[in-house]
Scaffold this active site. Structure first.
Site, PDB file in Angstrom:
ATOM      1  N   SER A 119       0.856  -1.066   0.106  1.00 26.86           N
ATOM      2  CA  SER A 119       0.291   0.078  -0.543  1.00 26.86           C
ATOM      3  C   SER A 119       0.302   1.293  -0.278  1.00 26.86           C
ATOM      4  O   SER A 119       2.178   1.413   0.464  1.00 26.86           O
ATOM      5  CB  SER A 119      -0.955   0.112   1.162  1.00 26.86           C
TER       6      SER A 119
HETATM    7  N1  SAH Z   1      -0.534  -4.767   3.889  1.00 27.48           N
HETATM    8  C1  SAH Z   1       0.132  -5.372   3.131  1.00 27.48           C
HETATM    9  C2  SAH Z   1      -0.487  -5.040   1.561  1.00 27.48           C
HETATM   10  C3  SAH Z   1      -2.033  -5.883   1.422  1.00 27.48           C
HETATM   11  S1  SAH Z   1      -2.237  -5.938  -0.395  1.00 27.48           S
HETATM   12  C4  SAH Z   1       1.357  -4.640   2.583  1.00 27.48           C
HETATM   13  O1  SAH Z   1       2.148  -3.789   3.962  1.00 27.48           O
HETATM   14  O2  SAH Z   1       2.387  -4.765   2.282  1.00 27.48           O
HETATM   15  C5  SAH Z   1      -3.421  -7.550  -0.098  1.00 27.48           C
HETATM   16  C6  SAH Z   1      -3.309  -8.730   0.777  1.00 27.48           C
HETATM   17  O3  SAH Z   1      -4.419  -9.598   1.063  1.00 27.48           O
HETATM   18  C7  SAH Z   1      -2.418  -9.692  -0.097  1.00 27.48           C
HETATM   19  O4  SAH Z   1      -1.074 -10.077   0.207  1.00 27.48           O
HETATM   20  C8  SAH Z   1      -3.604 -10.613  -0.510  1.00 27.48           C
HETATM   21  O5  SAH Z   1      -3.488 -11.780  -0.922  1.00 27.48           O
HETATM   22  C9  SAH Z   1      -3.969 -10.596   0.680  1.00 27.48           C
HETATM   23  N2  SAH Z   1      -5.108 -11.183   1.169  1.00 27.48           N
HETATM   24  C10 SAH Z   1      -6.712 -11.559   0.291  1.00 27.48           C
HETATM   25  N3  SAH Z   1      -7.339 -12.291   0.636  1.00 27.48           N
HETATM   26  C11 SAH Z   1      -7.376 -12.759   1.375  1.00 27.48           C
HETATM   27  C12 SAH Z   1      -7.829 -13.251   2.705  1.00 27.48           C
HETATM   28  N4  SAH Z   1      -8.878 -13.979   2.432  1.00 27.48           N
HETATM   29  N5  SAH Z   1      -7.001 -13.578   3.828  1.00 27.48           N
HETATM   30  C13 SAH Z   1      -5.912 -13.252   3.541  1.00 27.48           C
HETATM   31  N6  SAH Z   1      -5.239 -12.264   3.349  1.00 27.48           N
HETATM   32  C14 SAH Z   1      -5.417 -12.156   1.857  1.00 27.48           C
END
Ligand code: SAH
Length: 228
Positions: free
Chosen positions: A76
C-alpha cells in the site's frame, strides 16, 4: 546478432545526507496527508519501506505510491499505511490481527506500536518472505501465518484491534466477532476495481458503531488459501 552491451555502471549507495533528505521528504509527505500521530510517524521513520520492495520498483519505495509485489499483490501507499495505523488508535498493550500480510510492511509498522501482531495472508510465499524480513529486522512480536484471513484466528481471539488490508464487500462477520468489546477494526469496504470506503468499526457493549473515513483502493479480499 546484437553487439554485447556494456554493463551498467554500478549504482552508488546513497550518502548519509541523501538518506536523511529522503527520510525527511518521506515523513513530510505523510504529514501533508494528515498523519499527525507522533507514535505512528516514529514507527514509519523506523521501518525502512525500501526493504519491503525487492523488485524493479525498489527505487520508488520512498515515494507515496502503492507498488507491485510478488503474487500479483501490492504494497500500500505509505500515507495510507500511516492513516490506517493512526485510525486504529493502538496502545502498547494491544494484540492486533492484520489480514493481508502482503510485503509485511504494515505488520512491521504495527509491531513498533503494540505488544503482538498476528498477520495472515492467503499466499504462503508472501508469508514466508515477510517472515524472513521480520527476522532480519529483529521484530520478534510478529506471528505470520498462511490462511484465509477472513476466518480470523479463533484460537488467538479476541483482538484489541483488527486491520484488514484487502477490500471486502462487507466487514467480515467472523472478524467482527473476534473483536474485543471496546476494540476497533479498520477495513476497506466495497467492490474491487472501484473506489472503496475505509471504514472504522468500534465494538460496543451491544452492537457495533460504523464510521466512514475516506475513499481508498485495495486489492480484493479473496476466499481460501492460494496455491502458492
Ligand atoms: N498489508 C500489505 C499489503 C496488502 S495487499 C503490506 O503492507 O504490504 C493485500 C493482501 O491481502 C495480499 O497480499 C493478498 O494476498 C491478501 N489477501 C487477500 N485475501 C485474503 C484472505 N482472504 N486472507 C488473507 N489474505 C488475503
Amino acid at each position: 546478432m546484437s553487439e554485447p552491451t556494456a554493463p551498467e555502471p554500478e549504482e552508488t549507495a546513497p550518502s548519509a545526507e541523501e538518506l536523511a533528505e529522503r527520510k525527511m521528504r518521506f515523513l513530510f509527505a505523510l504529514r501533508s496527508k494528515g498523519v499527525t500521530d507522533q507514535r505512528v510517524l516514529g514507527a514509519m521513520e523506523r521501518i525502512d519501506r525500501g526493504l519491503f520492495v525487492r523488485n524493479i520498483f525498489a527505487g520508488r519505495a520512498y515515494e507515496d505510491m502503492p507498488l507491485p509485489i510478488a503474487c500479483g499483490q501490492t504494497i500500500s501507499q505509505p500515507s495510507i499505511v500511516a492513516l490506517m495505523t493512526q485510525a486504529l488508535e493502538t496502545s502498547p498493550r494491544d494484540t492486533v490481527l492484520e489480514v493481508g500480510t502482503g510485503s509485511g510492511y504494515q505488520a512491521a509498522v504495527l509491531s513498533c506500536l503494540v505488544r503482538r501482531v498476528y498477520t495472515v495472508d492467503r499466499h504462503r510465499r508472501l508469508v514466508r518472505e515477510a517472515e524472513g524480513l521480520f527476522r532480519a529486522l529483529g521484530l520478534p512480536n510478529i506471528v505470520a501465518l498462511a490462511g484465509d484471513g477472513a476466518l480470523g484466528l479463533p484460537d488467538q481471539a479476541p483482538f484489541d484491534r483488527i486491520l484488514v488490508t484487502a477490500a471486502a464487500e462487507d466487514p467480515p462477520g467472523l472478524l467482527l466477532s473476534q473483536l474485543k468489546i471496546g476494540g476497533i477494526m479498520v477495513v476497506p469496504v466495497g467492490q474491487s476495481d472501484t473506489v472503496q470506503s475505509l471504514i472504522r468499526v468500534r465494538r460496543l457493549e451491544s452492537g457495533y458503531d460504523y464510521e466512514e473515513l475516506r475513499p481508498v483502493r485495495f486489492v480484493p479480499l479473496v476466499e481460501g488459501l492460494a496455491s502458492d
